[in-house]
Every structure is written in C-alpha cells, then in structure tokens.
Enzyme design. Structure first.
Site, PDB file in Angstrom:
ATOM      1  N   HIS A   1       0.835  -1.208   0.000  1.00 61.17           N
ATOM      2  CA  HIS A   1       0.000   0.000   0.000  1.00 61.17           C
ATOM      3  C   HIS A   1       0.869   1.257   0.000  1.00 61.17           C
ATOM      4  O   HIS A   1       0.525   2.260  -0.643  1.00 61.17           O
ATOM      5  CB  HIS A   1      -0.908   0.016   1.232  1.00 61.17           C
ATOM      6  CG  HIS A   1      -1.921  -1.085   1.267  1.00 61.17           C
ATOM      7  ND1 HIS A   1      -1.815  -2.163   2.114  1.00 61.17           N
ATOM      8  CD2 HIS A   1      -3.059  -1.284   0.551  1.00 61.17           C
ATOM      9  CE1 HIS A   1      -2.853  -2.965   1.923  1.00 61.17           C
ATOM     10  NE2 HIS A   1      -3.621  -2.461   0.986  1.00 61.17           N
TER      11      HIS A   1
ATOM     12  N   LEU B   1       3.300  -9.006  -1.480  1.00 62.95           N
ATOM     13  CA  LEU B   1       2.734  -8.529  -0.217  1.00 62.95           C
ATOM     14  C   LEU B   1       1.210  -8.473  -0.284  1.00 62.95           C
ATOM     15  O   LEU B   1       0.629  -8.051  -1.274  1.00 62.95           O
ATOM     16  CB  LEU B   1       3.298  -7.152   0.125  1.00 62.95           C
ATOM     17  CG  LEU B   1       4.803  -7.080   0.405  1.00 62.95           C
ATOM     18  CD1 LEU B   1       5.169  -5.705   0.967  1.00 62.95           C
ATOM     19  CD2 LEU B   1       5.261  -8.175   1.360  1.00 62.95           C
ATOM     20  N   SER B   2       0.598  -8.897   0.807  1.00 66.00           N
ATOM     21  CA  SER B   2      -0.855  -8.918   0.924  1.00 66.00           C
ATOM     22  C   SER B   2      -1.205  -8.824   2.396  1.00 66.00           C
ATOM     23  O   SER B   2      -0.479  -9.336   3.260  1.00 66.00           O
ATOM     24  CB  SER B   2      -1.420 -10.224   0.343  1.00 66.00           C
ATOM     25  OG  SER B   2      -2.769 -10.419   0.722  1.00 66.00           O
TER      26      SER B   2
END
Length: 281
Positions: free
Chosen positions: A37, A185-186
C-alpha cells in the site's frame, strides 16, 4: 491529515481542492496497510497534489465462508501509517454510507470479465469490487486512482468500468512489492506461519521458472503450466493457472510478448494470488 466519516464533509473538502485547482489521487484499500500500500501511496504522490486513502472493509466482496470477520483491522496503525506517508485525507465510511439502507441498490458489474479466473471460485467478488470502487470514484471524483499489479484482473475490470462509463478518472497500475522471499505482499500474509511462508515463496520461484522458459523459447501455454506446477509446493492447492492477453484477459494458447500468467491458490485456508508479465525479444 484530515479524517472523513461522512460523504458531505468529504465532498466539501473535495470541492475546496477543486477551487484551488489541486489534483487528487485516490488509493482505495480495505485497511491492514503494508509496504505494498505504501508503494501505491508513493505512486499517488507523483500524480497529484493531494492523496486521499479510503479504508473500507467491503462486505460485498467476501463469500459466505471467507474471512470477512477475521480480516485484520489495525485502524490506529493504519492511520499512523498514512500520516507517515503524508496522506492528505482518510475516508473511513461505514457500511451505511457506501450502501445506504433506505436506497434502492444499484448494481455495477462487468460479467464478461468478472466470471473468469478468480470469479470462478469467488462468484461475488468482482461485483463487490466494482460496486464499492465506482461509489468511491463518484464520491471523491479523483483525477487518478491507483491499484496494485498483484490484483491484475481487478485492475483490468475497474479500468473497463471507468472507460465504459466515461469517467474522467485516470487509472494506474503500480508494480508488485515483494518480501525477501519473493512473496507478493498482501494483508492476508499475516495469516501465514513460518512454514507457510516457505511454501508460499514457491509461487514466485515457479513464476520465475515460467519467465525463464518463455525467454528460452517455450511459448506453449500447456508446457508452461507444467513448468509452473513442477516447482510449486505440494502444500498449495491450485485454484487456477492462466495465460492471458494483458488487455482483454482472454486465454492464450501461445504466448506473445506482453501476455501475462495469472496464478491463484490456497495455502492452509489463505488465498494467494500473483502474476508475471511475460516478455521476450
């Protein structure tokens, strides 16, 4: 950093920015923010004068047996994360703001794309995504909106919505951010154990093998599927492996430069997705 919980104050803020000729970029999220993010927010800063981040855990994009209730919700950490990244404003709507209970529900879908790949095992997912994103775009009216490459099918579906509905917002796709093991990435990576992370890293390793195979001249999708499966951890249950046109998402049998491989699988109930662009000269 401003925080908005209702649409009227948000719109007043947005109108002020318009009066000042300030460009606005939107980064829509469900919270549980991480370095992926952060890369979207950093990208947004290059496109606009002001960056708005929305945090809304959207119930419409979860199936009945999925992780809506246990999805991580570290709101205080998310707020600080956004402050540290110089976000101008946070939009933190309730469910009733996005989906007013006294209004007739208007459904926005792209059936031809939403039924493919992730949509086969998660039939309501993309309808949920398009409904919340189009509402956010109408509420905020950003000059640009940024999505991550990892969710490539989602990006193409939202891009189709924006173009088909003649919205003025420009959409951008920001590159995947990976950890040292290569795992994309999560927010759901928080569910993974140490062993799970070792197994999940085999997705990246397998995609690298596919990329190498393509660059060595293997262009048949069936052969490439076998290459990917060979290096994948047996602990991962494959949902799909798809070789697709990068614009239409239609399946391809022979790879041309610029096509994509899309992968989705489950590891101990945690869903993992990834994608590579396949290029060669």
């Amino acid at each position: 950093m401003y925080e908005f919980y209702d649409k009227d104050s948000l719109r007043e803020y947005r109108n002020t920015l318009k009066d000042q000729n300030r460009r606005v970029a939107l980064v829509p999220t469900m919270g549980a923010l991480h370095e992926g993010h952060a890369s979207l927010i950093t990208h947004a800063h290059t496109l606009a004068d002001e960056v708005i981040v929305s945090i809304f855990l959207n119930p419409l994009q979860f199936g009945p047996n999925e992780d809506f209730k246990r999805y991580p919700k570290p709101l205080d950490d998310d707020k600080q994360y956004c402050k540290d990244l110089a976000v101008s404003a946070l939009f933190l709507p309730s469910n009733d703001i996005i989906y007013p209970p006294d209004a007739v529900f208007t459904n926005v879908t792209v059936p031809s794309l939403s039924s493919l790949y992730c949509g086969q095992s998660r039939p309501n997912f993309f309808s949920g995504v398009t409904n919340v994103v189009l509402r956010l775009l109408n509420l905020i009216d950003p000059d640009s909106v940024i999505f991550g490459e990892k969710d490539y099918q989602q990006y193409i579906i939202i891009k189709s919505c924006i173009e088909s509905l003649f919205l003025p917002t420009k959409i951008y796709c920001s590159p995947i951010i990976r950890n040292q093991q290569g795992i994309a990435l999560s927010s759901r990576n928080r569910y993974l154990s140490k062993q799970d992370r070792h197994d999940a890293a085999s997705i990246f390793q397998s995609l690298c093998k596919v990329k190498d195979a393509v660059q060595s001249g293997i262009l048949d999708a069936t052969e490439l599927t076998a290459v990917l499966k060979k290096s994948l951890s047996p602990n991962i249950t494959i949902d799909y492996i798809a070789f697709v046109d990068e614009k239409s998402l239609t399946p391809v049998t022979m790879i041309r430069s610029g096509n994509r491989v899309l992968f989705a699988g489950t590891l101990n109930k945690t869903r993992l997705i990834d994608t590579f662009e396949l290029t060669f000269s």
